[in-house]
Scaffold this motif. Structure first.
Motif, mmCIF file in Angstrom:
data_model
loop_
_atom_site.group_PDB
_atom_site.id
_atom_site.type_symbol
_atom_site.label_atom_id
_atom_site.label_comp_id
_atom_site.label_asym_id
_atom_site.label_seq_id
_atom_site.Cartn_x
_atom_site.Cartn_y
_atom_site.Cartn_z
ATOM 1 N N VAL A 106 -0.288 -8.546 -9.577
ATOM 2 C CA VAL A 106 -1.337 -9.142 -10.414
ATOM 3 C C VAL A 106 -2.589 -8.271 -10.484
ATOM 4 O O VAL A 106 -3.456 -8.480 -11.344
ATOM 5 N N ALA A 107 -2.693 -7.297 -9.554
ATOM 6 C CA ALA A 107 -3.866 -6.413 -9.565
ATOM 7 C C ALA A 107 -3.535 -5.145 -8.788
ATOM 8 O O ALA A 107 -2.558 -5.095 -8.030
ATOM 9 N N VAL A 108 -4.381 -4.133 -8.978
ATOM 10 C CA VAL A 108 -4.195 -2.869 -8.287
ATOM 11 C C VAL A 108 -5.563 -2.282 -7.967
ATOM 12 O O VAL A 108 -6.522 -2.454 -8.730
ATOM 13 N N ALA A 109 -5.664 -1.630 -6.793
ATOM 14 C CA ALA A 109 -6.884 -0.914 -6.428
ATOM 15 C C ALA A 109 -6.489 0.466 -5.929
ATOM 16 O O ALA A 109 -5.386 0.653 -5.402
ATOM 17 N N SER A 110 -7.382 1.441 -6.092
ATOM 18 C CA SER A 110 -7.053 2.786 -5.612
ATOM 19 C C SER A 110 -8.308 3.539 -5.220
ATOM 20 O O SER A 110 -9.423 3.214 -5.638
ATOM 21 N N ILE A 133 0.834 -1.199 0.000
ATOM 22 C CA ILE A 133 0.000 0.000 0.000
ATOM 23 C C ILE A 133 0.869 1.250 0.000
ATOM 24 O O ILE A 133 1.781 1.387 0.829
ATOM 25 N N GLN A 134 0.580 2.136 -0.943
ATOM 26 C CA GLN A 134 1.228 3.449 -1.009
ATOM 27 C C GLN A 134 0.147 4.498 -0.816
ATOM 28 O O GLN A 134 -0.978 4.342 -1.275
ATOM 29 N N GLY A 135 0.505 5.591 -0.138
ATOM 30 C CA GLY A 135 -0.470 6.631 0.125
ATOM 31 C C GLY A 135 -0.957 6.555 1.557
ATOM 32 O O GLY A 135 -0.287 6.023 2.443
ATOM 33 N N ASP A 136 -2.171 7.071 1.794
ATOM 34 C CA ASP A 136 -2.706 7.197 3.149
ATOM 35 C C ASP A 136 -4.074 6.528 3.238
ATOM 36 O O ASP A 136 -5.067 7.055 2.741
ATOM 37 N N LEU A 137 -4.127 5.370 3.911
ATOM 38 C CA LEU A 137 -5.388 4.654 4.057
ATOM 39 C C LEU A 137 -6.394 5.456 4.889
ATOM 40 O O LEU A 137 -7.592 5.465 4.594
ATOM 41 N N ASP A 138 -5.912 6.117 5.943
ATOM 42 C CA ASP A 138 -6.812 6.872 6.806
ATOM 43 C C ASP A 138 -7.507 8.000 6.057
ATOM 44 O O ASP A 138 -8.674 8.319 6.324
ATOM 45 N N GLU A 139 -6.794 8.593 5.112
ATOM 46 C CA GLU A 139 -7.362 9.676 4.312
ATOM 47 C C GLU A 139 -8.080 9.152 3.065
ATOM 48 O O GLU A 139 -8.633 9.933 2.286
ATOM 49 N N LEU A 140 -8.042 7.830 2.897
ATOM 50 C CA LEU A 140 -8.635 7.187 1.719
ATOM 51 C C LEU A 140 -8.075 7.739 0.422
ATOM 52 O O LEU A 140 -8.776 7.903 -0.580
ATOM 53 N N ARG A 141 -6.789 8.037 0.445
ATOM 54 C CA ARG A 141 -6.065 8.402 -0.776
ATOM 55 C C ARG A 141 -4.887 7.454 -0.881
ATOM 56 O O ARG A 141 -3.834 7.664 -0.272
ATOM 57 N N PHE A 142 -5.109 6.362 -1.600
ATOM 58 C CA PHE A 142 -4.108 5.297 -1.603
ATOM 59 C C PHE A 142 -4.161 4.493 -2.899
ATOM 60 O O PHE A 142 -5.123 4.566 -3.660
ATOM 61 N N VAL A 143 -3.100 3.731 -3.102
ATOM 62 C CA VAL A 143 -3.079 2.713 -4.146
ATOM 63 C C VAL A 143 -2.561 1.429 -3.512
ATOM 64 O O VAL A 143 -1.588 1.456 -2.754
ATOM 65 N N ALA A 144 -3.261 0.328 -3.770
ATOM 66 C CA ALA A 144 -2.898 -0.977 -3.211
ATOM 67 C C ALA A 144 -2.510 -1.917 -4.342
ATOM 68 O O ALA A 144 -3.286 -2.117 -5.279
ATOM 69 N N PHE A 145 -1.299 -2.451 -4.263
ATOM 70 C CA PHE A 145 -0.817 -3.407 -5.262
ATOM 71 C C PHE A 145 -0.940 -4.819 -4.689
ATOM 72 O O PHE A 145 -0.416 -5.112 -3.609
#
Length: 599
Positions: A556-560, A536-548
């Motif tokens: 194999v996938a990405v979510a943001s 995870i890059q970015g800030d999960l608490d602020e809901l501004r993130f990208v998850a690899f």
């Protein structure tokens, strides 16, 4: 690879003259790129499509007042690989510079209206930043899904270092165009019990199959039958916009289908298929023979065991009427959602500003744990809790209790009793294939239809696509998988149509889906089933993130959330056949993935 990533034609800027409805047939003469994700098939919409030279002989049948012309920038204002949204007075256009050539087309994605200037420009196409649809910059043709329509393109020229765009005013306003389609040449009585192509279902797989057949010059009868009472509509919006009517959600009108000789039989349930006689039997006794059959019946709610199934005001959200009823009944009342599927959670989010209380029952520790991982699931769960949603996790439904037949309480297996005036069950789904049990069409133990890479079943002349199939997925070494995404169903419909016409092609696309809650959107690309780690890059608490999502050492996938157009950028990389290594995203520096090509 092919797909959205096939080698583009050299960019040639030409006037797109086929933008007025009465002149759509002239579009057949304009040059067209290969309609990816099917790079191996002939140029799309080949009805009368000629060579590039032919296009210069088009009659100038538009009146000058139908056009607007404007100088939009200096020739040096854009570098190669950049895009800019420009104003022509009568509307806006997307100006693109690639390989030293300028091109211009509509600036909004025809799917949901996303600004394409914020998307990804790569190898002769633009990918939408919201949901991943791709458009050829030379022709405007849609090359990857979701969506049904293509984009109008506009003439660009350079004079005295000024870039000038000449555009049709109507095209600037509509921001979309339909590809030309053939008509049925056979004289058909609607009561005739035979159709050259019979399509069961009316979702995106079914609709794209029918439209692709017509776009590719198919001139025989096409019948599409559905249990639904409405023409095709945007089902993913049901759980996000509960008050929308079927007409507001409509994908194609009855008039559109009639104009293109696609017959639609509504409220028709298939009860049996005989592959030996090539016939389908409906519940009302009607029997129809076919030459080619496409099964795209989608999914149905997963059966649940609980007491009180006769209680009213319990819904599975299958139709616009269901969604409208839920919104009405929940007004200032107590709503209970059973299940933490994307549909269930979207309904919970949509009800928070209507209902007195919203409660969610889930069997896992956090929502979306299997799909998005525990960390992302927890962050999204907090968003719901801030918005007054109460969770009862690691729990299951036991009983619905009613008063005079109306729902009043929901009882959990833990013994907890919740006040409930309306309940929505969103606890997953199963393929709607029960009618195939005696057909001889191969299905797996879960009821999914087994198809090959051309969407063919084991039965001659029978194809299937969408949520009901397991199909060979190239990125997983052709392992047969089920990917129940709206976008993937579009792809299946097109592959099946081309296969029916003897133009076999393979699926070459990157799975893409999205979910919207509280005005925030989760975007996801790839196939993350079986992931073993999440970076995870970015800030999960602020809901501004990208998850690899990784398997072994490969992404194999990405979510943001709030990180556009990162998911579309990753889809470009994965779709080009390249791999993203785990170590590439662990460093924290993902600037190489973030698009800097728009202004």
């Amino acid at each position: 690879m092919g797909g959205c990533f096939s080698k583009p034609k050299p960019v040639e800027v030409k006037v797109e003259l086929s933008l007025l409805d009465k002149e759509k047939e002239m579009d057949g003469l304009s040059p067209n790129g290969k309609a990816s994700p099917f790079a191996d098939c002939r140029p799309n919409g080949a009805l009368g499509h000629g060579s590039d030279d032919d296009s210069t002989q088009l009659p100038l049948y538009h009146k000058p007042r139908d056009y607007v012309e404007a100088s939009v920038c200096h020739v040096k204002d854009l570098e190669n690989g950049q895009m800019r949204e420009v104003d022509l007075g009568s509307g806006r256009a997307l100006l693109i510079k690639e390989h030293g050539e300028f091109s211009a087309m509509a600036h909004k994605c025809p799917h949901y209206g996303a600004p394409l200037v914020k998307g990804v420009l790569s190898k002769g196409h633009v990918r939408c930043p919201w949901h991943g649809a791709c458009f050829n910059i030379a022709t405007g043709d849609i090359e990857d899904f979701p969506g049904l329509d293509s984009l109008p393109t506009f003439q660009v020229r350079v004079e005295k270092d000024k870039v000038i765009i000449r555009a049709n005013k109507q095209a600037l306003q509509s921001q979309k165009r339909s590809k030309p389609m053939a008509r049925c040449s056979a004289v058909i009585n609607s009561s005739t019990g035979f159709s050259h192509v019979l399509i069961i279902g009316s979702g995106p797989a079914a609709l794209v199959c029918a439209e692709t057949l017509r776009q590719e010059g198919f001139t025989d009868r096409i019948v599409m039958c559905t249990m639904d009472r409405h023409p095709p509509y945007d089902r993913p919006k049901l759980s996000k916009s509960l008050e929308s009517t079927a007409e507001q959600l409509r994908l194609r009108s009855m008039e559109f289908l009639q104009d293109h000789d696609i017959e639609l039989f509504t409220e028709k349930e298939v009860v049996a298929i005989d592959v030996k006689t090539r016939s389908v039997t409906f519940e009302d006794g009607l029997r129809m023979e076919y030459r080619k059959l496409f099964i795209a019946t989608g999914s149905k709610p997963k059966p649940m065991t609980y007491k009180g199934k006769d209680v009213r005001n319990v819904f599975h959200l299958q139709t616009p009427e269901d969604a409208n009823s839920v919104a009405r009944l929940a007004n200032n009342k107590n709503a209970v959602i059973v299940g933490t599927s994307f549909v269930g959670m979207e309904v919970a989010a949509a009800l928070t500003d209507k209902a007195h209380s919203v409660s969610v029952i889930g069997i896992e520790t956090v929502p979306f744990k299997k799909a998005l991982g525990e960390k992302v699931g927890k962050a999204i769960m907090k968003l719901f809790e801030v918005n007054r949603v109460k969770f009862y996790m690691l729990n299951e439904l036991s009983e619905m209790i009613g008063h005079h037949g109306q729902l009043k309480e929901v009882v959990l297996k833990s013994g907890k009793v919740l006040r409930a005036d309306v309940c929505v069950i969103g606890a997953g789904s199963v393929p709607a294939t029960g009618f195939l049990k005696q057909s001889g069409i191969h299905m797996d133990s879960k009821g999914f239809i087994t198809v090959n890479k051309m969407m063919q079943t084991n039965a001659d002349g029978v194809f299937a696509g969408g949520d009901v199939v397991i199909f060979p997925f190239p990125p997983r070494n052709n392992k047969k998988v089920n990917i129940p995404h709206w976008q993937m169903a579009h792809v299946h419909g097109r592959v099946a149509a081309l296969s029916m016409m003897g133009r076999a092609t393979e699926i070459k696309t990157v799975p893409y889906f999205w979910s919207a809650m509280f005005g925030k959107t989760i975007r996801y690309a790839g196939y993350g089933d079986g992931f073993d780690d999440v970076i995870i890059q970015g800030d999960l608490d602020e809901l501004r993130f990208v998850a690899f999502y990784t398997r072994s050492e490969e992404v194999v996938a990405v979510a943001s959330m709030n990180y556009d157009p990162i998911v579309s950028r990753v889809a470009e990389v994965l779709g080009s056949g390249k791999t993203i290594k785990k170590r590439d995203v662990e460093t924290g520096d993902i600037s190489w993935l973030i698009d800097k090509g728009s202004q």
